[in-house]
Design a protein around this motif. Structure first.
Motif, PDB file in Angstrom:
ATOM      1  N   GLY A  25       6.978   8.373  -7.978  1.00 38.41           N
ATOM      2  CA  GLY A  25       8.307   8.310  -7.376  1.00 38.41           C
ATOM      3  C   GLY A  25       8.836   6.892  -7.226  1.00 38.41           C
ATOM      4  N   GLY A  34       6.857   3.908  -0.102  1.00 38.80           N
ATOM      5  CA  GLY A  34       6.714   3.719   1.339  1.00 38.80           C
ATOM      6  C   GLY A  34       6.401   2.287   1.730  1.00 38.80           C
ATOM      7  N   GLY A  94       8.856   8.617  -0.129  1.00 40.64           N
ATOM      8  CA  GLY A  94       8.281   8.413  -1.465  1.00 40.64           C
ATOM      9  C   GLY A  94       7.835   9.732  -2.078  1.00 40.64           C
ATOM     10  N   GLY A 127       2.921  14.313  -4.399  1.00 39.33           N
ATOM     11  CA  GLY A 127       1.641  13.603  -4.313  1.00 39.33           C
ATOM     12  C   GLY A 127       0.549  14.471  -3.725  1.00 39.33           C
ATOM     13  N   TYR A 130       0.070   7.160   3.110  1.00 34.86           N
ATOM     14  CA  TYR A 130      -0.984   6.167   2.815  1.00 34.86           C
ATOM     15  C   TYR A 130      -1.779   6.558   1.562  1.00 34.86           C
ATOM     16  N   CYS A 131      -1.115   7.271   0.662  1.00 35.69           N
ATOM     17  CA  CYS A 131      -1.748   7.633  -0.608  1.00 35.69           C
ATOM     18  C   CYS A 131      -0.791   7.284  -1.739  1.00 35.69           C
ATOM     19  N   THR A 132      -1.274   7.408  -2.959  1.00 35.65           N
ATOM     20  CA  THR A 132      -0.420   7.169  -4.126  1.00 35.65           C
ATOM     21  C   THR A 132      -0.453   8.403  -5.020  1.00 35.65           C
TER      22      THR A 132
HETATM   23  N1  UDP Z   1       3.162   8.811  -1.652  1.00 34.82           N
HETATM   24  C1  UDP Z   1       2.433   9.182  -0.529  1.00 34.82           C
HETATM   25  N2  UDP Z   1       1.386  10.035  -0.680  1.00 34.82           N
HETATM   26  C2  UDP Z   1       0.994  10.505  -1.898  1.00 34.82           C
HETATM   27  C3  UDP Z   1       1.708  10.092  -3.037  1.00 34.82           C
HETATM   28  C4  UDP Z   1       2.786   9.257  -2.891  1.00 34.82           C
HETATM   29  O1  UDP Z   1       2.729   8.769   0.570  1.00 34.82           O
HETATM   30  O2  UDP Z   1       0.029  11.279  -1.960  1.00 34.82           O
HETATM   31  C5  UDP Z   1       4.360   7.990  -1.487  1.00 34.82           C
HETATM   32  C6  UDP Z   1       4.076   6.508  -1.372  1.00 34.82           C
HETATM   33  O3  UDP Z   1       5.015   5.948  -0.489  1.00 34.82           O
HETATM   34  C7  UDP Z   1       4.335   6.025  -2.787  1.00 34.82           C
HETATM   35  C8  UDP Z   1       5.509   6.871  -3.189  1.00 34.82           C
HETATM   36  O4  UDP Z   1       5.214   8.141  -2.605  1.00 34.82           O
HETATM   37  O5  UDP Z   1       4.666   4.658  -2.826  1.00 34.82           O
HETATM   38  C9  UDP Z   1       5.711   7.024  -4.667  1.00 34.82           C
HETATM   39  O6  UDP Z   1       4.483   7.242  -5.309  1.00 34.82           O
HETATM   40  P1  UDP Z   1       3.818   6.139  -6.270  1.00 34.82           P
HETATM   41  O7  UDP Z   1       4.056   4.775  -5.706  1.00 34.82           O
HETATM   42  O8  UDP Z   1       2.423   6.540  -6.507  1.00 34.82           O
HETATM   43  O9  UDP Z   1       4.684   6.341  -7.572  1.00 34.82           O
HETATM   44  P2  UDP Z   1       4.573   5.617  -8.993  1.00 34.82           P
HETATM   45  O10 UDP Z   1       4.052   4.221  -8.781  1.00 34.82           O
HETATM   46  O11 UDP Z   1       3.626   6.420  -9.808  1.00 34.82           O
HETATM   47  O12 UDP Z   1       5.958   5.668  -9.525  1.00 34.82           O
END
Ligand code: UDP
Length: 244
Positions: A60, A66, A84, A141, A146-148
């Protein structure tokens, strides 16, 4: 288990991780680039004939992260992470729409309940969809702040028994140093988990990476703009960087 015959796909079931960044078009400023969606639809359509089951985890970052929100405008971290995760839902729906328009059967499964929009993630239902030849899109997600979404990809891949994670990025693999800054940067074709860790190559965040390592789940990093790359990776051709 991965197949072995040269004409058979190497992987029977994969998780394809698409970052939010990969969906954005920096030139036009489009948050969700129509061409990228079309390309993804083409890539996934080309897998129909080989029968590999695909679950997509979308990020996202093209909309909201976040941590970035907390740093730039003081958004509470948990609130920002929820924002996010909702961003990944927006991306996932855009992808669903495009895949369906190109004739693919798709189901969206969410880690945060939202009955009117997507199915809840239920492991057995997910594997059933895959067995029925449907493409899955995992959104929201892990459902936890606090996860990605890299962690979500590692988690879901283990849960559904995937053979590998295919991580589509803007770069065509993992380099020993930043290829945008160093002309002599070298791309790895194969690297062990341990070497990737000790050399701090940042394939994924540490938690996601160790979940893959602990469960011996290979990660293949390749470029989204390399046409046909998804199929090549699945057929076992040397594309991008293999971590395992
Ligand atoms: N996020 C979260 N928990 C999850 C996955 C995502 O809180 O299990 C939030 C987090 O703020 C993250 C945002 O969603 O920064 C977008 O995901 P991500 O940064 O992993 O996206 P990408 O870098 O793959 O575009």
């Amino acid at each position: 288990m991965p197949a072995t015959s040269p004409n058979q796909p190497k992987y029977r079931r994969v998780v394809l991780k698409i970052s939010g960044e990969a969906l954005r078009n920096d030139q036009t400023g489009q948050t969700i680039d129509s061409d990228v969606l079309d390309r993804l639809a083409d890539e996934l359509k080309s897998l129909k004939e080989i029968g590999t089951q695909v679950a997509v985890v979308v990020g996202g970052g093209n909309i909201f992260r976040g941590l970035a929100g907390a740093r730039s405008n003081g958004t509470d971290r948990t609130t920002g992470d929820n924002m996010g995760m909702l961003s990944t839902v927006i991306n996932g729906l855009a992808l669903m729409d495009r895949l369906e328009k190109s004739g693919l059967a798709v189901r969206v499964m969410t880690a945060i309940p939202m009955d009117r929009i997507a199915e809840p993630f239920i492991q057995r239902r997910a594997t059933r969809h895959l067995e029925q030849g449907r493409i899955l899109i995992f959104v929201a997600g892990t459902g936890n702040p606090y996860c990605t979404t890299d962690y979500a990809a590692a988690l879901r891949a283990n849960e559904i028994g995937a053979d590998a994670i295919l991580k589509a990025t803007k770069v065509d693999g993992i380099y020993d140093k930043d290829p945008h800054k160093h002309k002599d940067a070298k791309r790895f074709t194969h690297i062990t988990y341990q070497d990737a860790l000790t050399q701090r190559l940042g394939v994924m965040d540490a938690e996601a990476f160790s979940l893959c390592e602990a469960n011996k789940l290979p990660i293949i990093v390749f470029s989204m703009s390399d046409r046909g790359a998804v199929k090549k990776v699945i057929m076992g051709e040397a594309v991008g960087t293999f971590v395992g």
